[in-house]
Design a protein around this motif. Structure first.
Motif, PDB file in Angstrom:
ATOM      1  N   CYS A 151       0.823  -1.215   0.000  1.00  0.00           N
ATOM      2  CA  CYS A 151       0.000   0.000   0.000  1.00  0.00           C
ATOM      3  C   CYS A 151       0.854   1.261   0.000  1.00  0.00           C
ATOM      4  O   CYS A 151       0.576   2.216  -0.741  1.00  0.00           O
ATOM      5  CB  CYS A 151      -0.948  -0.009   1.195  1.00  0.00           C
ATOM      6  N   TYR A 152       1.926   1.284   0.809  1.00  0.00           N
ATOM      7  CA  TYR A 152       2.762   2.487   0.812  1.00  0.00           C
ATOM      8  C   TYR A 152       3.573   2.582  -0.477  1.00  0.00           C
ATOM      9  O   TYR A 152       3.893   3.673  -0.928  1.00  0.00           O
ATOM     10  CB  TYR A 152       3.689   2.520   2.028  1.00  0.00           C
ATOM     11  N   GLY A 153       3.896   1.433  -1.075  1.00  0.00           N
ATOM     12  CA  GLY A 153       4.543   1.476  -2.377  1.00  0.00           C
ATOM     13  C   GLY A 153       3.654   2.149  -3.412  1.00  0.00           C
ATOM     14  O   GLY A 153       4.125   2.948  -4.235  1.00  0.00           O
ATOM     15  N   ILE A 154       2.355   1.855  -3.367  1.00  0.00           N
ATOM     16  CA  ILE A 154       1.413   2.511  -4.283  1.00  0.00           C
ATOM     17  C   ILE A 154       1.285   3.991  -3.940  1.00  0.00           C
ATOM     18  O   ILE A 154       1.194   4.846  -4.828  1.00  0.00           O
ATOM     19  CB  ILE A 154       0.046   1.802  -4.239  1.00  0.00           C
TER      20      ILE A 154
ATOM     21  N   MET B 197       6.857   2.312 -14.337  1.00  0.00           N
ATOM     22  CA  MET B 197       7.664   2.494 -13.135  1.00  0.00           C
ATOM     23  C   MET B 197       6.964   2.010 -11.872  1.00  0.00           C
ATOM     24  O   MET B 197       7.500   2.163 -10.776  1.00  0.00           O
ATOM     25  CB  MET B 197       8.027   3.980 -12.967  1.00  0.00           C
ATOM     26  N   LEU B 198       5.775   1.427 -12.015  1.00  0.00           N
ATOM     27  CA  LEU B 198       5.003   1.017 -10.839  1.00  0.00           C
ATOM     28  C   LEU B 198       5.793   0.061  -9.947  1.00  0.00           C
ATOM     29  O   LEU B 198       5.864   0.246  -8.728  1.00  0.00           O
ATOM     30  CB  LEU B 198       3.694   0.362 -11.270  1.00  0.00           C
ATOM     31  N   ALA B 199       6.382  -0.977 -10.529  1.00  0.00           N
ATOM     32  CA  ALA B 199       7.124  -1.955  -9.724  1.00  0.00           C
ATOM     33  C   ALA B 199       8.283  -1.298  -8.994  1.00  0.00           C
ATOM     34  O   ALA B 199       8.544  -1.588  -7.819  1.00  0.00           O
ATOM     35  CB  ALA B 199       7.632  -3.092 -10.615  1.00  0.00           C
ATOM     36  N   GLN B 200       8.991  -0.410  -9.684  1.00  0.00           N
ATOM     37  CA  GLN B 200      10.139   0.253  -9.065  1.00  0.00           C
ATOM     38  C   GLN B 200       9.732   1.031  -7.829  1.00  0.00           C
ATOM     39  O   GLN B 200      10.355   0.912  -6.766  1.00  0.00           O
ATOM     40  CB  GLN B 200      10.796   1.194 -10.069  1.00  0.00           C
ATOM     41  N   TRP B 201       8.667   1.839  -7.947  1.00  0.00           N
ATOM     42  CA  TRP B 201       8.283   2.676  -6.814  1.00  0.00           C
ATOM     43  C   TRP B 201       7.696   1.850  -5.677  1.00  0.00           C
ATOM     44  O   TRP B 201       7.880   2.193  -4.501  1.00  0.00           O
ATOM     45  CB  TRP B 201       7.304   3.755  -7.270  1.00  0.00           C
ATOM     46  N   ILE B 202       6.986   0.758  -5.990  1.00  0.00           N
ATOM     47  CA  ILE B 202       6.483  -0.104  -4.916  1.00  0.00           C
ATOM     48  C   ILE B 202       7.646  -0.705  -4.144  1.00  0.00           C
ATOM     49  O   ILE B 202       7.651  -0.719  -2.903  1.00  0.00           O
ATOM     50  CB  ILE B 202       5.585  -1.213  -5.487  1.00  0.00           C
TER      51      ILE B 202
END
Length: 236
Positions: free
Chosen positions: A150-153, A169-174
């Motif tokens: 959740c905090y990654g999102i 970049m979703l995986a990277q930031w999560i």
């Protein structure tokens, strides 16, 4: 299920970095960016990820035995993790000459100055988020893995608000943001009398930290550092 999700995120991130590396064969700046991301992948996602996994039982025991308020310990722990994470990313920005570019020609942080990054761009904005997350964790039985995702999102949303949407970049930031809170969240594992989470509450776990950071952003822009540049480098 948890392991499968992590494997998907890791494969996604490493494939993306590999494609950037291949693209860097014909594009020097893209090649430098790929090298910076490899540094983040190995030093933060892999190294600090493994350290978090190895340390989680110890942190859980600390949370079970300490007499200190757990939300405060979570706040301090998450802040420390964010400071360490930004140390890695800022170091990669400063490694541009090693990777084949001038400092500021290719970058992954808003500044090459670590204190400027954490005080005016990143960690200072996270502080209210960690305060609200610590409060939520003290009241609701939220697993560390759920906090990680959740905090990654939440981090992805913050990056979208800052630099525009980039779903790749979703995986990277999560992975990056999730590690800021995963280990400190283990402080609450042994906590009793916490309310059970309902499925419809998890979106609030994502959105409330974003809302909590708005006053800090406004304070930065209007009072603490009006006119401070959002990025200290020219566009890449």
């Amino acid at each position: 299920m948890k392991r499968s999700i992590i494997i998907v995120l890791l494969v996604w991130q490493f494939l993306l970095t590999t494609f950037l590396t291949l693209g860097g064969i014909d594009n020097a700046k893209l090649g430098v960016m790929a090298k910076m991301l490899w540094g983040v992948n190995l030093l933060w996602i892999v190294l600090f990820g493994l350290i978090s996994l190895r340390s989680r039982d110890y942190v859980s025991k600390v949370g079970e035995s300490t007499q200190k308020p757990l939300p405060l310990l979570f706040f301090l722990g998450a802040t420390l993790m964010a400071l360490l994470g930004e140390a890695v990313t800022t170091a990669m920005t400063n490694c541009a000459p090693i990777f084949g570019a001038e400092i500021g020609e290719v970058y992954i942080t808003a500044s090459a100055n670590y204190l400027d990054v954490v005080m005016f761009h990143s960690v200072v904005v996270f502080l209210p988020q960690y305060a609200i997350l610590g409060w939520l964790l003290s009241r609701y039985a939220i697993s560390p893995f759920a906090v990680f995702i959740c905090y990654g999102i939440t981090g992805f949303i913050g990056e979208v608000m800052f630099s525009g949407p980039n779903p790749l970049m979703l995986a990277q930031w999560i992975l990056i943001y999730g590690l800021f809170v995963y280990l400190p969240a283990h402080l609450f594992v042994a906590s009793k009398d916490r309310k059970q989470m309902r499925w419809w509450m998890y979106p609030f776990l994502v959105v409330l930290p974003v809302i909590a950071s708005i006053p800090m952003v406004a304070l930065l822009l209007l009072v603490i550092a009006p006119g401070h540049p959002s990025i200290h480098f020219p566009p890449m």
